[in-house]
Design a protein around this motif. Structure first.
Motif, short mmCIF file in Angstrom:
data_model
loop_
_atom_site.label_atom_id
_atom_site.label_comp_id
_atom_site.label_asym_id
_atom_site.label_seq_id
_atom_site.Cartn_x
_atom_site.Cartn_y
_atom_site.Cartn_z
N TYR A 96 -16.93 21.10 24.85
CA TYR A 96 -17.20 22.42 24.28
C TYR A 96 -17.49 22.34 22.79
N GLY A 97 -16.89 21.37 22.12
CA GLY A 97 -17.23 21.16 20.72
C GLY A 97 -18.69 20.78 20.56
N GLN A 98 -19.20 19.98 21.50
CA GLN A 98 -20.61 19.59 21.47
C GLN A 98 -21.51 20.79 21.79
N LEU A 99 -21.08 21.63 22.71
CA LEU A 99 -21.84 22.85 22.99
C LEU A 99 -21.91 23.74 21.76
N TYR A 100 -20.79 23.86 21.06
CA TYR A 100 -20.76 24.67 19.84
C TYR A 100 -21.73 24.11 18.80
N ALA A 101 -21.77 22.79 18.68
CA ALA A 101 -22.68 22.17 17.72
C ALA A 101 -24.14 22.46 18.06
N ARG A 102 -24.42 22.70 19.32
CA ARG A 102 -25.79 23.04 19.75
C ARG A 102 -26.07 24.54 19.69
N GLY A 103 -25.07 25.32 19.34
CA GLY A 103 -25.25 26.76 19.29
C GLY A 103 -25.13 27.43 20.64
N LEU A 104 -24.52 26.74 21.62
CA LEU A 104 -24.40 27.28 22.97
C LEU A 104 -22.97 27.69 23.32
N ALA A 105 -22.05 27.52 22.41
CA ALA A 105 -20.69 28.01 22.59
C ALA A 105 -20.30 28.77 21.33
N HIS A 106 -19.50 29.81 21.51
CA HIS A 106 -19.16 30.69 20.39
C HIS A 106 -17.70 31.10 20.45
N SER A 107 -17.17 31.44 19.30
CA SER A 107 -15.82 31.99 19.22
C SER A 107 -15.85 33.36 18.55
N VAL A 108 -15.02 34.24 19.05
CA VAL A 108 -14.76 35.53 18.40
C VAL A 108 -13.30 35.49 17.99
N GLU A 109 -13.05 35.64 16.70
CA GLU A 109 -11.73 35.35 16.13
C GLU A 109 -11.11 36.60 15.51
N THR A 110 -9.83 36.76 15.71
CA THR A 110 -9.09 37.87 15.12
C THR A 110 -8.17 37.31 14.04
N TRP A 111 -8.34 37.81 12.84
CA TRP A 111 -7.60 37.30 11.68
C TRP A 111 -6.69 38.39 11.12
N LEU A 112 -5.52 37.97 10.67
CA LEU A 112 -4.61 38.84 9.92
C LEU A 112 -4.43 38.18 8.57
N GLY A 113 -5.17 38.66 7.60
CA GLY A 113 -5.22 37.97 6.32
C GLY A 113 -5.89 36.62 6.51
N ASP A 114 -5.20 35.56 6.11
CA ASP A 114 -5.74 34.21 6.25
C ASP A 114 -5.26 33.51 7.51
#
Length: 217
Positions: A96-114
């Motif tokens: 999946y890290g390799q997919l992300y490097a190709r732009g084919l995997a994505h993350s949606v992240e929820t942050w509370l401050g840092d």
């Protein structure tokens, strides 16, 4: 699975409707799943409870996209109370890290401050998004990420959100179960579309996301 299984093989698997899993984090073997029944979330049918809508609109979280993919997948693979084991082993994580490097995997992240307190990741092919896993260490954090994901997929012209399985947790958001044959028909149509994961306007707020989802329902 053959040790030579590559990221290109993984892409081909998704395109034909199967996905990888492992029995445990430290088990290096990977096998492919082709369920008879498949969980999908109709993009125009997301159910958002009132309390969650308030959190999306006014809550303390900031939602970011693709800024901490490796941290999200690592958090998803980490055992937590009520989930002693994970299907995300090290070979799967590398792929999946390799997919992300190709732009084919994505993350949606929820942050509370840092602090990264929730999120999800998945695979994007054409107009199909394959949701893989989510995590949360703060109230509703992964649910907020899901709302933002659906708004993003709607804005980007996606046709299919695959959740793999139907669980009690996912059912509350409107996830339904369809047959393998129906899923493959929908997948074929979705792959013919060119979805734009970044089609949502930059800086879109929780209110913007709720409005986009409301207009599609």
């Amino acid at each position: 699975m053959d040790e030579a299984f590559s990221v290109d093989d993984l892409i081909a698997c998704y395109a034909r409707g199967v996905f990888p899993m492992a029995d445990a984090r430290e088990d290096e073997s990977v096998f492919l799943i082709d369920p008879e029944r498949r969980g999908v979330l109709p993009l125009g049918g997301l159910h958002i409870p009132k309390r969650l809508a308030r959190t999306v609109r006014n809550g303390p979280y900031e939602v970011r996209v693709d800024t901490a993919f490796e941290a999200v997948i690592e958090a998803c693979a980490t055992p937590r109370p009520g989930r002693a084991e994970t299907w995300i082993n090290h070979p799967i994580q590398r792929l999946y890290g390799q997919l992300y490097a190709r732009g084919l995997a994505h993350s949606v992240e929820t942050w509370l401050g840092d602090e990264l307190v929730g999120g999800l990741y998945g695979v994007s092919l054409g107009g199909a998004f394959f949701g893989e896993s989510m995590f949360s260490t703060a109230r509703d954090a992964s649910k907020v990420a899901l709302v933002h994901l659906v708004a993003r997929l709607l804005a980007g012209g996606y046709q299919l959100l695959d959740t793999q399985f139907l669980t009690d947790h996912l059912a509350q958001f409107g996830v339904t179960e369809i047959s393998r044959a129906d899923y493959r028909r929908r997948l074929t149509k979705a792959l013919a579309v060119e979805g734009d994961f970044y089609g949502l306007a930059g800086g879109a707020t929780g209110t913007d996301c709720l409005q986009a989802i409301s207009q599609a329902s």
